[in-house]
Design a protein around this motif. Sequence first.
Motif, PDB file in Angstrom:
ATOM      1  N   ASN A 168       0.655  -1.074   0.019  1.00  0.00           N
ATOM      2  CA  ASN A 168       0.077  -0.019  -0.038  1.00  0.00           C
ATOM      3  C   ASN A 168       0.884   1.182  -0.065  1.00  0.00           C
ATOM      4  O   ASN A 168       0.489   2.209  -0.503  1.00  0.00           O
ATOM      5  N   LEU A 169       2.035   1.299   0.737  1.00  0.00           N
ATOM      6  CA  LEU A 169       2.657   2.502   0.881  1.00  0.00           C
ATOM      7  C   LEU A 169       3.215   3.307  -0.538  1.00  0.00           C
ATOM      8  O   LEU A 169       3.521   4.365  -0.540  1.00  0.00           O
ATOM      9  N   PRO A 170       3.522   2.327  -1.452  1.00  0.00           N
ATOM     10  CA  PRO A 170       4.263   2.894  -2.672  1.00  0.00           C
ATOM     11  C   PRO A 170       3.250   3.951  -3.387  1.00  0.00           C
ATOM     12  O   PRO A 170       3.839   5.209  -3.697  1.00  0.00           O
ATOM     13  N   ASP A 172      12.902   4.870  -2.050  1.00  0.00           N
ATOM     14  CA  ASP A 172      12.747   4.235  -3.409  1.00  0.00           C
ATOM     15  C   ASP A 172      11.604   4.640  -4.214  1.00  0.00           C
ATOM     16  O   ASP A 172      11.787   4.564  -5.567  1.00  0.00           O
ATOM     17  N   GLU A 173      10.609   4.787  -3.532  1.00  0.00           N
ATOM     18  CA  GLU A 173       9.341   4.973  -4.402  1.00  0.00           C
ATOM     19  C   GLU A 173       9.199   6.719  -4.728  1.00  0.00           C
ATOM     20  O   GLU A 173       8.428   7.092  -5.688  1.00  0.00           O
ATOM     21  N   ALA A 174       9.394   7.265  -3.739  1.00  0.00           N
ATOM     22  CA  ALA A 174       9.450   8.722  -3.692  1.00  0.00           C
ATOM     23  C   ALA A 174      10.127   9.596  -3.309  1.00  0.00           C
ATOM     24  O   ALA A 174      10.385  10.395  -2.356  1.00  0.00           O
ATOM     25  N   PRO A 175      11.633   9.561  -3.921  1.00  0.00           N
ATOM     26  CA  PRO A 175      12.644  10.359  -3.631  1.00  0.00           C
ATOM     27  C   PRO A 175      12.320  11.762  -3.236  1.00  0.00           C
ATOM     28  O   PRO A 175      11.663  12.276  -4.291  1.00  0.00           O
ATOM     29  N   GLY A 176      12.774  12.234  -2.195  1.00  0.00           N
ATOM     30  CA  GLY A 176      12.573  13.826  -2.117  1.00  0.00           C
ATOM     31  C   GLY A 176      11.297  14.075  -1.327  1.00  0.00           C
ATOM     32  O   GLY A 176      11.233  15.156  -0.736  1.00  0.00           O
TER      33      GLY A 176
END
Length: 393
Positions: free
Chosen positions: A213-215, A251-255
């Motif tokens: 769910n988090l990605p 990994d999925e939402a850098p920044g």
Amino acid sequence: MNSVSQEPAAPVLVVAGEASGDMYAAELVQALGTRMSASGPAFFGCGGPALRKAGMEILVDNRQLSVLGPFEAVSHLGRFFAALRQLEAAARQRKPRWAILVDFPDFNLPLARRLKRQGVGVFYFISPQIWAWRKRRVHALRRWVDGMIVILPFEEEFYRRYGMQVEYVGHPLVDRVKTSCSRAQFLPSLGLAEDRLTISLLPGSRSREIRFNLPAMARTARRLQREQPAQFLVPLASPSHAPLVRGLIRDEAPGLSVALVENDTYDAVGHSDLAVVSSGTATLEAALLGTPLIAVFRISIPSWIVGQYLIDVPYYSLVNLIAGREIISELYQQDFTEDRLYAEIRKLLTESGRSARARMALSGVRERLGQGGAISRAAERIASWMEAGPKGE
């Protein structure tokens, strides 16, 4: 209240197979203890830390039985059957007069059958969701269960239709779910601005749920954060999840900038402008806090395919089921994408009056969940049933 039994030393078997059941069962055991004599029954069975702390003798630790979906459960079959045999043997040896089973139907229904064969009276606290899928199991419950204590308002009518002894006591969460401080105190304590758009992301209470769910949550949050000043909270079900959450966000939402919140989920959600919540009890918690929410969920593809053939309800979220209509958006499996989640969040943020209408509808859900005291009422009803004795006596 006087002692509810002429045999106060007779032990009571209690089985709570999951963390939430452990918490509620522990409160129930303590409440029952106050209604029984000083030499009242000892409690033993399956549970976790909360029941252990409440004084119950733990024969089977429920953490070894926790799984997410039907395919994941296959690898646990050996543990399930070993635990069933252990509790059945313990009941034969200790001869409890009563057993209290808490939710966890794939384990507790087979156990109920075995216990009834031994002449044990069986009470079920917190209904399994058989009203949602595999409804035929209600016939087994009718044969093996002496009394049902339910915590969702529509469940009482469901069981009465099948001639079962049932009572709705309200939801235990009503007494538990509340904030402990103001928004002005809470957000600055995390280094966040009190007046900035605040969104909580709740990806689930298990590592596997978080990975599913988090990605999409994180990618959507990054998109929103790039468009407008917004701050995001990720309340952690367990501090041990922090490395996993940080790694997935990296990994999925850098920044993406988020604040991880430990041991304070209710303040995090209660002081958020909206929440994205993995479907389950957490949606009810958000509803009780009055925070507009979007329910999401993703599981393994095989589990989802199987579920489509078994589940028979108009909505997946408990909030909509209790309301009897769609008052929160639901995004499940293939519908749970970054684009769809982004669109639903934008609707809540920009459509005139939408957030206010959501809060009003959630207040109606809260009213239907009772005025508090669910555990006390459950203990009183079970004690009364115990006094009457199991069926056939």
